[in-house]
Enzyme design. Structure first.
Site, PDB file in Angstrom:
ATOM      1  N   ASN A   9       0.862  -1.179   0.000  1.00  0.00           N
ATOM      2  CA  ASN A   9       0.000   0.000   0.000  1.00  0.00           C
ATOM      3  C   ASN A   9       0.902   1.233   0.000  1.00  0.00           C
ATOM      4  OD1 ASN A   9      -1.781   2.055   0.520  1.00  0.00           O
ATOM      5  ND2 ASN A   9      -2.313   1.388   2.591  1.00  0.00           N
ATOM      6  N   HIS A  95      -9.639   1.142   4.549  1.00  0.00           N
ATOM      7  CA  HIS A  95      -8.387   1.341   5.298  1.00  0.00           C
ATOM      8  C   HIS A  95      -8.655   2.296   6.470  1.00  0.00           C
ATOM      9  CE1 HIS A  95      -4.333   2.601   6.293  1.00  0.00           C
ATOM     10  NE2 HIS A  95      -3.929   1.492   5.709  1.00  0.00           N
ATOM     11  N   GLU A  97      -7.095   4.713   7.551  1.00  0.00           N
ATOM     12  CA  GLU A  97      -6.892   6.140   7.248  1.00  0.00           C
ATOM     13  C   GLU A  97      -8.115   6.719   6.544  1.00  0.00           C
ATOM     14  OE1 GLU A  97      -3.090   5.600   5.345  1.00  0.00           O
ATOM     15  OE2 GLU A  97      -2.244   5.109   7.306  1.00  0.00           O
ATOM     16  N   GLY A 173       2.175   2.460  10.762  1.00  0.00           N
ATOM     17  CA  GLY A 173       3.122   3.565  10.628  1.00  0.00           C
ATOM     18  C   GLY A 173       3.772   3.976  11.940  1.00  0.00           C
ATOM     19  N   SER A 213       3.130  -1.948  10.388  1.00  0.00           N
ATOM     20  CA  SER A 213       4.580  -1.980  10.615  1.00  0.00           C
ATOM     21  C   SER A 213       5.225  -3.332  10.278  1.00  0.00           C
ATOM     22  CB  SER A 213       4.914  -1.566  12.055  1.00  0.00           C
ATOM     23  OG  SER A 213       4.522  -0.226  12.272  1.00  0.00           O
TER      24      SER A 213
HETATM   25  P1  PGA Z   1       2.646   0.399   7.652  1.00  0.00           P
HETATM   26  O1  PGA Z   1       1.198   0.596   6.982  1.00  0.00           O
HETATM   27  O2  PGA Z   1       3.209  -0.879   7.125  1.00  0.00           O
HETATM   28  O3  PGA Z   1       3.435   1.614   7.218  1.00  0.00           O
HETATM   29  O4  PGA Z   1       2.442   0.358   9.132  1.00  0.00           O
HETATM   30  C1  PGA Z   1       0.335  -0.489   6.766  1.00  0.00           C
HETATM   31  C2  PGA Z   1      -0.953  -0.001   6.148  1.00  0.00           C
HETATM   32  O5  PGA Z   1      -1.408   1.097   6.459  1.00  0.00           O
HETATM   33  O6  PGA Z   1      -1.562  -0.700   5.310  1.00  0.00           O
END
Ligand code: PGA
Length: 260
Positions: A9, A95, A97, A173, A213
């Protein structure tokens, strides 16, 4: 046995030129892989260019979102037909976000899942709890609610065409990964929910990805878990080498399982 899936992603990163370079590097890094499905999800603006680079290869293309209508007066939105036209087979839906910054509800996400399936796209449906919800011990309840609402009025035949990604919001993140045990605990719970709603056969077929992460150095221990069938990777998917190592971890975890 389920074939693992690693999806990158890219979020709101990479211009068209940068995306072409990254796609080329990823393609070179995973060209031999056949035991794991690999997907990249660049921003909308780079989909056409990435599709061109991916032509004839073993990497699938996905979009990061779509609107639940085929066309209309929805300024700024993109339809399933539009992303299909750009060679997308996958679409990330719900997602955290999108839920957090764009107030997307599970009911709205449910409309997207249905339309994605109708247009033969593979939805990667994201569910997961916030830190506060986990700390107040409501994580199972929250995940169940998102699961039930996002998959309302979907049949067993349809659900097996999709993918679920468990992404605890506190791990996205932040550098804080769920431990393999925490991930497995939630993944087996989601598998149980699938079983109750769609029956055992369907439940066994759906890939449940872990996201939050995931890095080259923690991927193998996560993917060794029985119900972790791959990963949705954010930050580490922007580095071709790290992403290829995560794909390799999925292949290794899968062959270790087969040799048991
Ligand atoms: P990340 O994001 O691996 O940077 O934690 C995962 C995601 O939001 O799909």
């Amino acid at each position: 046995m389920r074939k693992p899936l690693i999806a990158g992603n890219w979020k709101m990163f990479k211009t068209v030129d940068e995306a072409i370079n990254l796609t080329k590097s990823i393609k070179a890094g995973v060209y031999k892989v056949s035991d794991c499905d690999v997907v990249i999800c660049p921003p909308f603006t780079a989909l056409a260019a990435a599709a061109e680079v991916l032509k004839g290869g073993n990497i699938g293309l996905g979009a990061q979102n779509m609107f639940p209508e085929t066309e209309g007066a929805y300024t700024g939105e993109i339809s399933p037909i539009m992303i299909k036209e750009l060679s997308c087979r996958y679409v990330i839906l719900g997602h955290s976000e999108r839920r957090q910054y764009f107030s997307e509800t599970s009911t709205f996400i449910n409309q997207k899942v249905k339309l994605a399936l109708k247009y033969n796209l593979i939805p990667i449906l994201c569910i997961g709890e916030t830190l506060e919800e986990r700390e107040s011990n409501r994580h199972f309840e929250v995940v169940k609610e998102q699961f039930d609402e996002s998959l309302a009025d979907i049949s067993a035949e349809e659900v097996v065409r999709g993918v679920i990604a468990y992404e605890p919001v506190w791990a996205i993140g932040t550098g804080k990964t769920a431990s393999p045990e925490q991930a497995e605990q939630m993944h087996s719970y989601v598998r149980r929910l699938l079983n109750e709603k769609f029956g055992q056969e369907a439940a066994e077929r759906v890939n449940i990805l872990y996201g939050g992460s995931v890095k080259a150095d923690n991927a193998l221990s996560l993917m060794r878990k029985a119900n972790v069938d791959g990963a949705l990777v954010g930050g580490a998917s922007l580095k071709a080498e790290a992403f290829a190592q995560i794909v390799q971890a999925a292949v290794d975890a899968c062959s270790a399982e087969a040799n048991k």
